[in-house]
Design an enzyme around this catalytic site. Structure first.
Site, PDB file in Angstrom:
ATOM      1  N   GLN A   1       4.488  -2.534  -3.347  1.00 24.15           N
ATOM      2  CA  GLN A   1       3.172  -2.494  -3.971  1.00 24.15           C
ATOM      3  C   GLN A   1       2.780  -1.029  -4.132  1.00 24.15           C
ATOM      4  OE1 GLN A   1      -0.458  -3.144  -1.541  1.00 24.15           O
ATOM      5  NE2 GLN A   1      -0.693  -4.986  -2.798  1.00 24.15           N
TER       6      GLN A   1
ATOM      7  N   TYR B   1      -9.858  -0.392  -5.222  1.00 21.67           N
ATOM      8  CA  TYR B   1      -9.053   0.811  -5.339  1.00 21.67           C
ATOM      9  C   TYR B   1      -9.073   1.278  -6.800  1.00 21.67           C
ATOM     10  CZ  TYR B   1      -7.567  -0.323  -0.616  1.00 21.67           C
ATOM     11  OH  TYR B   1      -7.560  -0.589   0.724  1.00 21.67           O
TER      12      TYR B   1
ATOM     13  N   ALA C   1       0.817  -1.222   0.000  1.00 23.42           N
ATOM     14  CA  ALA C   1       0.000   0.000   0.000  1.00 23.42           C
ATOM     15  C   ALA C   1       0.846   1.264   0.000  1.00 23.42           C
ATOM     16  CB  ALA C   1      -0.975  -0.012   1.170  1.00 23.42           C
TER      17      ALA C   1
END
Length: 173
Positions: A75, A157, A32
């Site tokens: 990520q 997302y 994230a």
């Protein structure tokens, strides 16, 4: 892990990820990590969108490499309509600007939850800017020294919001 300040990794990340780096795993994912300030899920999310973020992440990677031979992946992503949320332990609801939040953007103006303010529907210019943000974040990740990059395109997302009609349906529908 919702523990960054303005997207900047800190001692908490070194301790937490350092423990995982010593676990014997073959690959460790720093998850994230936002491609822009407004792409963060929460105000406490990591980022790779500024020189300060990049310098802190470079130091974190150096610390992890000094302690372990684990391969490192980051990520990168953008939270879309789920951006500007409180940390999960604070309820996870959308934060207003007066609460430290910001205007979320998404493919449409459909809010994440019916009681939340809608995101701004993206324009072509917004799409081009976010695309460039992903490219820049990937280049920063490479410069930092990550072995791999994962582009986050799930969990409702931003990229998932473009891919899935289900991601464009509110949670209560």
């Amino acid at each position: 892990q919702y523990s960054a300040q303005d997207g900047v990794a800190n001692a908490w990340h070194s301790a937490h990820l350092g423990t995982l780096a010593l676990s014997g795993a073959g690959l460790l994912c720093v998850e994230a990590t936002a491609v822009s300030p407004e792409g963060r899920i929460t105000p406490g999310c990591l980022g790779l969108y500024s020189d300060e973020n990049t310098a802190a992440m470079k130091q974190l990677v150096a610390t992890l490499r000094a302690a372990s031979g684990v391969k490192l992946m980051v990520q990168i992503g953008h939270a879309g309509r789920k951006a500007s949320s409180a940390a999960p332990w604070n309820g996870g609801a959308l934060l207003s600007p007066s609460e430290g939040g910001w205007q979320a953007i998404a493919p449409s103006a459909l809010p994440h939850k019916p009681e939340e303010a809608p995101p701004k529907a993206m324009t072509r210019a917004d799409i081009e800017r976010v695309t460039a943000d992903f490219v820049t974040a990937a280049k920063r990740a490479k410069a930092v020294g990550f072995d791999a990059i994962e582009v986050h395109a799930a969990h409702g997302y931003l990229l998932h919001e473009f891919q899935s009609p289900l991601a464009n349906v509110r949670d209560d529908e």
